[in-house]
Motif scaffolding. Sequence first.
Motif, mmCIF file in Angstrom:
data_model
loop_
_atom_site.group_PDB
_atom_site.id
_atom_site.type_symbol
_atom_site.label_atom_id
_atom_site.label_comp_id
_atom_site.label_asym_id
_atom_site.label_seq_id
_atom_site.Cartn_x
_atom_site.Cartn_y
_atom_site.Cartn_z
ATOM 1 N N THR A 154 11.389 -77.435 35.438
ATOM 2 C CA THR A 154 11.751 -76.296 36.288
ATOM 3 C C THR A 154 11.769 -76.616 37.720
ATOM 4 O OG1 THR A 154 9.240 -76.099 36.731
ATOM 5 C CG2 THR A 154 9.923 -74.894 34.816
ATOM 6 N N ASN A 203 11.969 -74.885 41.872
ATOM 7 C CA ASN A 203 11.545 -73.807 42.712
ATOM 8 C C ASN A 203 11.661 -74.150 43.994
ATOM 9 O OD1 ASN A 203 10.537 -70.905 42.865
ATOM 10 N ND2 ASN A 203 8.563 -71.945 43.487
ATOM 11 N N LEU A 247 14.043 -71.564 38.764
ATOM 12 C CA LEU A 247 13.277 -70.495 39.057
ATOM 13 C C LEU A 247 13.582 -69.629 40.275
ATOM 14 C CD1 LEU A 247 9.652 -71.999 38.272
ATOM 15 C CD2 LEU A 247 11.374 -71.287 36.587
ATOM 16 N N ALA A 288 5.381 -70.633 39.924
ATOM 17 C CA ALA A 288 5.978 -71.918 39.453
ATOM 18 C C ALA A 288 5.256 -72.744 38.433
ATOM 19 C CB ALA A 288 6.501 -72.610 40.479
ATOM 20 N N THR A 317 5.669 -73.348 34.494
ATOM 21 C CA THR A 317 5.825 -74.564 33.931
ATOM 22 C C THR A 317 4.906 -74.846 32.919
ATOM 23 O OG1 THR A 317 6.755 -75.206 36.127
ATOM 24 C CG2 THR A 317 5.850 -77.094 34.896
ATOM 25 N N HIS A 365 8.809 -78.381 43.360
ATOM 26 C CA HIS A 365 8.780 -77.096 44.192
ATOM 27 C C HIS A 365 9.028 -77.819 45.575
ATOM 28 C CE1 HIS A 365 7.974 -73.535 46.265
ATOM 29 N NE2 HIS A 365 7.116 -74.155 47.146
#
Length: 831
Positions: free
Chosen positions: A420, A422, A450, A458, A462, A472
């Motif tokens: 992921t 973000n 995301l 986030a 995840t 992130h």
Amino acid sequence: MKAVVMAGGEGSRLRPLTIGRPKPMVPVANKPIIAHILDLLKRHDITEVVVTLQYMAETIQDFLGSGQQWDMNIHYSVEEVPLGTAGSVKNAQQYLDETFIIISGDALTDFDLQAILNYHRQKRALATITLYRVPNPLEYGVVITDEEGHIRQFLEKPSWSEVISDTVNTGIYVLEPEVLDYIPAGQAFDFSKDLFPVMLERNDPLFGYIADGYWCDIGNIPEYMRATADLLSGRVKVEPLGEHIGGDIWVEPGVEIAPDAKLYGPIYLGQEVKIKGGVTIHGPTVIRDYSIVDNRAHIDRCIIWRNSYIGEACELRGTIVGRQCNLHTRVMTFEGVVIGDRTIVGHNAVIHANVKIWPEKEIEAGVNVYSSLIWGAQSRRTLFGRFGVTGMVNIDLTPEFAAKLGAAFGATLPKGSTVTINRDPHRSPRMLKRATISGLPSAGINVLDLRTMPIPVACYYTRTSDAVGGVHLRVSPFDQRVVDIRFMDKDGLNLSKSVERNIERVFFREDFRRVYLDDIGTISYAPGVAERYIEGFLKVVNMPAIRERRFRIVCDYAYSPVTYVMPNILNQLHVDTVPLNAHIDETKMAIGQDEFEKALWEMALITGALNADLGVRFDVGGEKLFIADNRGKILPNSVALAAMAVLAWETMGPGVIVVPVHQSYILERLATRYEASVRRTKTDLPTLTRAALEEGVIMAGDGTGNFIFPAFQPAADGMMAAAKLLEFLAVQKTSLSRVVDSLPAFHIAHGRVECPWEMKGTVMRKLNEQYKDYGADMTDGIKIYFSEEQWVLVLPDPDTPEFHIYAEANSMENARELVHKYERIIASLQE
């Protein structure tokens, strides 16, 4: 006596010098490092030698042969796969039937080996570790001994908060052969991480010998330069460098020096080196065999390897030039430049500071080279800090950098897995996020975007998806010029140190996994991100109790993405909310302390004026929660932690609450009311989050606004903290002001004192020695207890040259006095 010379290292941090040669074959002045080690062994009449090999083993075997040139008998033990430091010696067990010494083939030293052996025999030790005091112990294994020399504790490559001594493990050991029976055959096994802790647990006679003399672990380019300069300056005892012709200049046969050349030692010139007319050389400088320095060139503090040519009027400062390089006329290089083997540099080219040029490159005439020519080099020694990978946008963190960072992260993950990603609303993370995304699919990693969400969202997504990790990107809350790139594992937590080091290794080597066309990862938007978080969130809070209470709160969203999630949650909880700063403003992602305190004061003022039940403010990432009670009084973070702990125990029953070592002892006193317990950790958030996963933990908090409720997720989550606070107040049918008023008084003071980096280890060692009889707690830094409720914590800052001092006492005046006292003590220990 026999010796084991460990020579399996590839020396990735010395690249590009170690491309094409193993680390022990890097020359220091007149010979490779391993040859200096063999000279040392021979000076101590050690002629039976086993050399352990792995990386480019044949290169070392070809150079050393049978050992005849050193009047030695050399055996070889070659690992097919890396077996670790202890495993490699176990692999050579057939040669080791008596007391033997282990020494690294890639460190420079002149220790008295006989003195180490005598100490080992005098102590009747099973193993003796040679120790050395260094100004910066972070890159080494720190070892603590008692007065008798017994090993008490090991810390492998500690952070500054863990440093309790400047005495480090040199990797030189004397062992009895029966120690090898502890080591499993054919498995990766390390001395410091595996073998010695086992011996410590068995209470075996394990001793440490603090050596005098010279020792340098040649682990990177600056240390290589330092070791070379120290050797030329006579700081380390080695065999003669050649003929001394005066002026601290040593030459080998066949050297030619023009009459008008000016040489200022210390300088070493190898066989048949030619120094032409008008040349100026300032030491410490090494010019190895068959190299030529042409007319009017200027060489200052350089290392030039064999068969290289330095053209007319070149100017080299603080530079390393590899083998068979050709620098044409008027080339200029600056501090920290490294030029790899067989590189050609055209005339009038300028290579700027700290540029690394990989082997076999060709630099065009007249160009200015500002960045490294790869396939891999960076000026950074490490990537990860306290807040992930951090740097100034478009200076330290460029799109190119971010793409390579994404590729490095992807290369450590299984091909075909999902990550992921973000970001916060600012344009800088947006740019770098897109660059990071581009690197991940190249390694065969699928990306779930995301978009823009609070950090806890986030983390939760995840953790609850099939992702194996996440990224992130955010503007640093402290400086809008700086971006933090944070990585998380499959549980939504910060990566472990070992995983971070794996990413660093791939990044610096640029050993990226580039997959075939069909395996390139996909990039897609993650579905239902906020909805998934909210659904899971509402399952772990007591919705009926909160709804029944009909709270009215003031909520400051800090212009952050919390506005995408929290209003929906509060609405479903039937909380009447007075919103503040409830729209996104990318310019507010980083604000100064004064602006933050003003916003907090305004939130509290409105809370009191409206007679609201509560006032809360989130940080821009959604991780922290700052609180004002129903009187409009801002709660200090440590008071908020104590109040939340009391409410958690009253509502959830006895359980463990995890807090860092610098928080008040009042928490233990409060725990006794509820037959509960408090568990202490280091002060960093990653340690706190992992401790929150342990059995019996109901809450964790660090006293800076971070709260963790592991029943939902083991990550700091300001939104969950706000909901739990409402739940606790609803269930207990009380107000926050009553809870705060019921807390016993406690007094904690905090101070800072500057300390140069090179003195930090020394200060910690002296403090450890001075207060060892006080039962000091070394969970993080050194915590000295004077009574149950009076203590001082001395904590090295990991990012700045200073110490933090925390003190608790029966009054604020006494707490401040303790802080001032230890500020003076730390200052005096630096003298």
